[in-house]
Design an enzyme around this catalytic site. Sequence first.
Site, short mmCIF file in Angstrom:
data_model
loop_
_atom_site.label_atom_id
_atom_site.label_comp_id
_atom_site.label_asym_id
_atom_site.label_seq_id
_atom_site.Cartn_x
_atom_site.Cartn_y
_atom_site.Cartn_z
N ASP A 90 6.68 -3.94 12.70
CA ASP A 90 7.93 -3.96 11.61
C ASP A 90 9.28 -4.17 12.64
O ASP A 90 10.10 -4.98 12.38
CB ASP A 90 8.24 -2.67 11.11
CG ASP A 90 7.41 -2.66 9.68
OD1 ASP A 90 6.36 -3.54 9.54
OD2 ASP A 90 7.43 -1.63 8.93
N GLY B 195 0.78 -1.15 0.04
CA GLY B 195 -0.05 -0.07 -0.03
C GLY B 195 0.97 1.25 -0.11
O GLY B 195 0.31 2.25 0.10
N MET C 54 -17.22 26.49 -32.35
CA MET C 54 -17.29 27.98 -32.73
C MET C 54 -17.08 28.46 -34.01
O MET C 54 -17.51 29.38 -34.52
CB MET C 54 -16.10 28.57 -31.67
CG MET C 54 -14.87 27.87 -32.17
SD MET C 54 -13.47 28.33 -31.17
CE MET C 54 -13.36 30.21 -31.52
N ASP D 218 -15.36 20.31 -20.09
CA ASP D 218 -14.94 20.42 -18.74
C ASP D 218 -15.35 21.51 -18.01
O ASP D 218 -15.01 21.77 -16.89
CB ASP D 218 -13.37 20.26 -18.67
CG ASP D 218 -12.79 21.37 -19.62
OD1 ASP D 218 -13.39 22.16 -20.19
OD2 ASP D 218 -11.54 21.39 -19.71
N SER E 60 -7.59 25.22 -25.96
CA SER E 60 -7.73 25.12 -27.51
C SER E 60 -8.67 26.23 -27.96
O SER E 60 -8.26 26.66 -29.12
CB SER E 60 -8.91 23.83 -27.73
OG SER E 60 -10.10 23.85 -27.14
N LYS F 128 11.26 0.59 9.05
CA LYS F 128 10.44 1.81 9.43
C LYS F 128 9.91 1.56 11.19
O LYS F 128 9.69 0.62 11.36
CB LYS F 128 9.28 2.10 8.73
CG LYS F 128 9.92 2.56 7.09
CD LYS F 128 8.50 3.00 6.45
CE LYS F 128 7.67 1.90 6.22
NZ LYS F 128 7.86 0.64 5.79
N ASP G 169 -23.54 24.77 -28.51
CA ASP G 169 -22.10 24.98 -28.06
C ASP G 169 -21.67 26.16 -27.68
O ASP G 169 -21.82 27.22 -28.12
CB ASP G 169 -21.46 24.71 -29.52
CG ASP G 169 -19.98 24.80 -29.26
OD1 ASP G 169 -19.41 23.61 -28.61
OD2 ASP G 169 -19.32 25.45 -29.65
N PRO G 170 -20.87 26.11 -26.35
CA PRO G 170 -20.45 27.34 -25.77
C PRO G 170 -19.52 28.14 -26.42
O PRO G 170 -19.66 29.33 -26.61
CB PRO G 170 -19.89 26.80 -24.57
CG PRO G 170 -19.65 25.47 -24.68
CD PRO G 170 -20.74 24.91 -25.59
N HIS H 91 -0.18 5.07 7.02
CA HIS H 91 -1.18 3.99 7.04
C HIS H 91 -2.49 4.44 7.33
O HIS H 91 -3.56 3.57 7.82
CB HIS H 91 -0.74 3.10 8.58
CG HIS H 91 0.57 2.36 8.67
ND1 HIS H 91 1.80 2.98 8.81
CD2 HIS H 91 1.14 1.42 7.71
CE1 HIS H 91 2.85 2.29 8.70
NE2 HIS H 91 2.32 1.30 7.94
#
EC number: 2.7.1.28
Length: 631
Positions: free
Chosen positions: A167, A111, A548, A454, A499, A162, A609-610, A274
């Site tokens: 351990d 882990g 656009m 997004d 873009s 550790k 479309d924005p 942990h």
Amino acid sequence: MRRSTQTQTSLSVATWEQSQCYYSARFLLTWAALLIPEQVAQLWPPLEVAQRTQTSKKLVNTVAGCADEALAGLVACNPHLQLLQGHRVALRSDLDSLKGRVALLSGGGSGHEPAHTGFIGKGMLTGVIAGAVFTSPAVGSILAAIRAVAQAGTAGTLLIVKNYTGDRLNFGLAREQARAEGIPVEMVVVGDDSAFTVLKKAGRRGLCGTVLIHKVAGALAEAGVGLEEITNRVSVVAKAMGTLGVSLSSCSVPGSRPTFELSPDEVELGLGIHGEAGVRRIKMASADEIVTLMLDHMTNSSNVSHVPVQSGSSVVLMVNNLGGLSFLELGIVADAAVRSLEGRGVKIARALVGTFMSALEMPGISLTLLLVDEPLLKLIDAETTASAWPNVAKVSVTGRKRSRAAPAEPLEVPDTTAAGASASQQVALVLERVCATLLGLEEHLNALDRAAGDGDCGTTHSRAARAIQGWLKEGPPPGSPAQLLSKLSLLLLEKMGGSSGALYGLFLTAAAQPLKAKTDLPAWSAAMEAGLEAMQKYGKAAPGDRTMLDSLWAAGQELQAWKSPGASLLHVLTKAVQSAEAAAEATKTMEAGAGRASYISSARLDQPDPGAVAAAAILRAILEALQGPGA
């Protein structure tokens, strides 16, 4: 009746969780549930219900087999590693080449990947013993690994452990058994936690600084240094470092619930690896503020576990991802740490940024500081084939030139005539109108974009608007159309981002070319054509693809009328704007053929479309500014 039953179940779980024995029993029951789930469910129904309803999703085959399969996958993909049959142990595949040298073994619970298997290799660890998730490895497996490296003819074994009770006990017992068999074995226990201001009986926990001990010990072993000297030298190094972690939320062991809960405005400071809670909770703050708090805590001399770093000190800095932090955030934290340390007069000799010792998917970071001198730095810089060790340049971070001057832009001769000044004023008015329009549309465009992208279309256009406003404050814009479009292109390419920034930049760069020779209406029509051609060439969109371009293309068709003798500027532009707005509205029924929306099912795209809406709004703002105050 069913709803009533659900309510009673929820109440029983809540009552159980409020009982005094819950927290003491939860740890044991969680692990028992992984091994004998049916029996535990019968004995403790409330725990079973809570686990079933709140267990985090994990991409595993089985909970019981996840540690074995993870180790097998790492070994399968790394030809320099081998598994020790019958044990959860990974070893270097070239053990025979280590004859006469000290072997280095480490490990702990799974882990924490890439620790510790990722640090096996020439110049670092010889092998690793892995336990189940967050569980110390078995004594038998540790002893088997010691025997395996001893049989290869190594000159003794150093166990790097550790500082956790399990351990220490298991590695310590394996060490004693191996020594009883005549195998020379030493053990170094690493405790680099700087969280506790008062020393606990158990000592400082072992955290990410352990990886630096792997590196130093590995370099010494590779150089042929003996077991006793390596043990002594790394023991000294381990006392010269500290680590502190902070997390935005907890992690969860496969098959189990998150280990602790945080409110949205809290972060956990001083936590271990942990999933255990930290020393205190603090309010969410900026990366700079949190990093400053961490470094203050780590270097405060009143803190018994502090690192004695002061102005003039030379350090190695580790910025460690605890597993779930984005690379973007990791870079921000690294920048904050470098600035804060250098602001204190600390020299950063090396900086390691990445994931070295994680806590499953915990979204947090730890900072490690190791005081270094030149001899120690050479050991840090020594070559290693360990896959998880970064390829760090052997150059000091502090003092290095981190930027270079940008090339000077070509000088442009400003138009100082009265006509040029008038044109500049009109340009400024038009641009201010465009900026105000885009800022006002920010939330609307973001909302449209969330359905197909997004959700940042409005933010991107607002960023462009603010950049233009800032540019206008620096001085009057050029009155020359070609210079104006070229300047705007560079500004949007640099400041707008995404873009959209690239497409507008392409459009304006291409549109500026026809305007260098003439600035009459036919030239502006040609500019529109050139801009649209560039957008299609590099953006790969076409009219009807729901982008656009649809708005701009519709406007461009109307602007062809400017090529006719006697064409009216405002009359043609008005029709172009109307066509652009109609085209933008029509995109709500189109199937996306380009851009992020092309990956979304057309059944989910029921809004315009924005990008098309934004382009039409820009054209509307230009028209209204040219029409004058009453428009």
